[in-house]
Design a protein around this motif. Structure first.
Motif, PDB file in Angstrom:
ATOM      1  N   ALA A 169     -37.476  32.329  16.990  1.00 38.56           N
ATOM      2  CA  ALA A 169     -38.282  33.550  17.000  1.00 38.56           C
ATOM      3  C   ALA A 169     -38.753  33.868  18.420  1.00 38.56           C
ATOM      4  CB  ALA A 169     -39.477  33.405  16.069  1.00 38.56           C
ATOM      5  N   ALA A 170     -39.191  32.833  19.152  1.00 37.47           N
ATOM      6  CA  ALA A 170     -39.642  33.027  20.538  1.00 37.47           C
ATOM      7  C   ALA A 170     -38.478  33.441  21.430  1.00 37.47           C
ATOM      8  CB  ALA A 170     -40.273  31.745  21.067  1.00 37.47           C
ATOM      9  N   LYS A 171     -37.307  32.842  21.186  1.00 38.85           N
ATOM     10  CA  LYS A 171     -36.111  33.219  21.961  1.00 38.85           C
ATOM     11  C   LYS A 171     -35.745  34.677  21.737  1.00 38.85           C
ATOM     12  CE  LYS A 171     -33.380  29.088  22.956  1.00 38.85           C
ATOM     13  NZ  LYS A 171     -32.091  28.407  22.717  1.00 38.85           N
ATOM     14  N   SER A 172     -35.798  35.084  20.490  1.00 41.40           N
ATOM     15  CA  SER A 172     -35.470  36.461  20.144  1.00 41.40           C
ATOM     16  C   SER A 172     -36.433  37.432  20.816  1.00 41.40           C
ATOM     17  CB  SER A 172     -35.508  36.637  18.628  1.00 41.40           C
ATOM     18  OG  SER A 172     -35.251  37.971  18.271  1.00 41.40           O
ATOM     19  N   GLU A 173     -37.716  37.072  20.802  1.00 38.92           N
ATOM     20  CA  GLU A 173     -38.734  37.922  21.434  1.00 38.92           C
ATOM     21  C   GLU A 173     -38.544  37.970  22.946  1.00 38.92           C
ATOM     22  OE1 GLU A 173     -41.860  40.570  21.514  1.00 38.92           O
ATOM     23  OE2 GLU A 173     -40.754  39.772  19.787  1.00 38.92           O
ATOM     24  N   LEU A 174     -38.154  36.843  23.538  1.00 39.52           N
ATOM     25  CA  LEU A 174     -37.916  36.803  24.985  1.00 39.52           C
ATOM     26  C   LEU A 174     -36.722  37.670  25.358  1.00 39.52           C
ATOM     27  CD1 LEU A 174     -38.536  35.712  27.773  1.00 39.52           C
ATOM     28  CD2 LEU A 174     -37.179  33.675  27.241  1.00 39.52           C
ATOM     29  N   GLU A 175     -35.648  37.589  24.588  1.00 43.42           N
ATOM     30  CA  GLU A 175     -34.468  38.419  24.856  1.00 43.42           C
ATOM     31  C   GLU A 175     -34.820  39.901  24.772  1.00 43.42           C
ATOM     32  OE1 GLU A 175     -31.476  37.143  22.122  1.00 43.42           O
ATOM     33  OE2 GLU A 175     -30.774  35.511  23.423  1.00 43.42           O
ATOM     34  N   LYS A 176     -35.615  40.252  23.776  1.00 47.65           N
ATOM     35  CA  LYS A 176     -36.051  41.637  23.604  1.00 47.65           C
ATOM     36  C   LYS A 176     -36.882  42.095  24.803  1.00 47.65           C
ATOM     37  CE  LYS A 176     -38.923  44.515  20.564  1.00 47.65           C
ATOM     38  NZ  LYS A 176     -39.807  44.494  19.358  1.00 47.65           N
TER      39      LYS A 176
END
Length: 245
Positions: A169-176
């Motif tokens: 979830a944190a990775k996805s938010e960082l990519e965004k």
């Protein structure tokens, strides 16, 4: 934008006195003409009044032209962050405008936007705070505030993913967030360094290296960018571990 924006108080007083003198002379002129008296003695006073009005007016126009040019060059720098001549030119103009008095919240946002692009984040936030204190709903100020907060969240998310690399979830938010920061344009070398870190923890080492190299072109002596680049290169040269059957 107020006509007096960017003028020192003495320039405003000079202009007001010049207008009053000019009006007074205009009122006196018909009386002299009706009496058949010469008005030649009034001509020097007309010249003085025009000069008193003209000098501050010229400074005001120069300030407004400078603001327009700062905004234009800020947008150009966001598209070409490693252009040293453009950056130096913008820094000079920002310095000149900052030295002038400024009562306009719009002008403060223009300066803040340029300062943030140049990497002068403290000055940018100071001017932005002043603009918001004067006009809390100013769209340009709110937009810049959102951009600054977005870049700050980049560092927080990078640290979070570094600490918990399996947090999808944190990775996805960082990519965004990285995508959003890219879309708004980045010329700030600190932000470019943070983006390099973000790309690294996301495993995008080529993008990480290209981004941090931009930061080093802008500021070759940056310890933070130098360290990030070394970390990226260290990961890139690590041998691939053979898989066990």
């Amino acid at each position: 934008m107020s006509f007096f924006n960017g003028l020192y108080s003495y320039e405003i007083v000079l202009m007001v006195l010049g207008v009053l003198l000019f009006i007074t002379l205009l009122f006196c002129l018909p009386g002299l003409l009706s009496k058949g008296k010469s008005y030649a003695g009034m001509l020097p006073f007309f010249v003085v009044s025009v000069a008193m009005i003209g000098y501050p007016s010229l400074q005001s126009f120069k300030y407004k032209d400078g603001e327009i040019d700062v905004e234009k060059k800020t947008q150009e720098l966001l598209k070409d962050p490693t252009n040293k001549e453009l950056r130096q030119s913008l820094e000079t103009q920002v310095s000149n405008l900052s030295a002038r008095p400024d009562a306009s919240s719009e002008s403060k946002v223009t300066l803040a936007r340029a300062q943030f692009a140049l990497g002068n984040q403290k000055e940018a936030e100071s001017n932005l705070d002043k603009a918001l204190a004067t006009n809390p709903t100013l769209p340009a100020a709110q937009d810049l505030k959102s951009k600054i907060e977005l870049t700050k969240s980049l560092s927080e998310l990078t640290s979070k993913v570094t600490a918990k690399p399996d947090d999808s979830a944190a990775k996805s938010e960082l990519e965004k967030t990285v995508t959003q920061v890219n879309n708004i344009g980045v010329a700030n070398p600190q932000t470019l360094t943070e983006m390099g870190k973000a790309y690294k923890v996301l495993g995008k080492h080529d993008e990480a290296l290209a981004t941090v190299d931009k930061a080093l072109v802008i500021n070759p002596g940056s310890p933070a960018a130098t360290q990030v680049r070394a970390n990226i290169k260290a990961v890139q040269i690590q041998p691939v571990q053979p898989s066990h059957q």
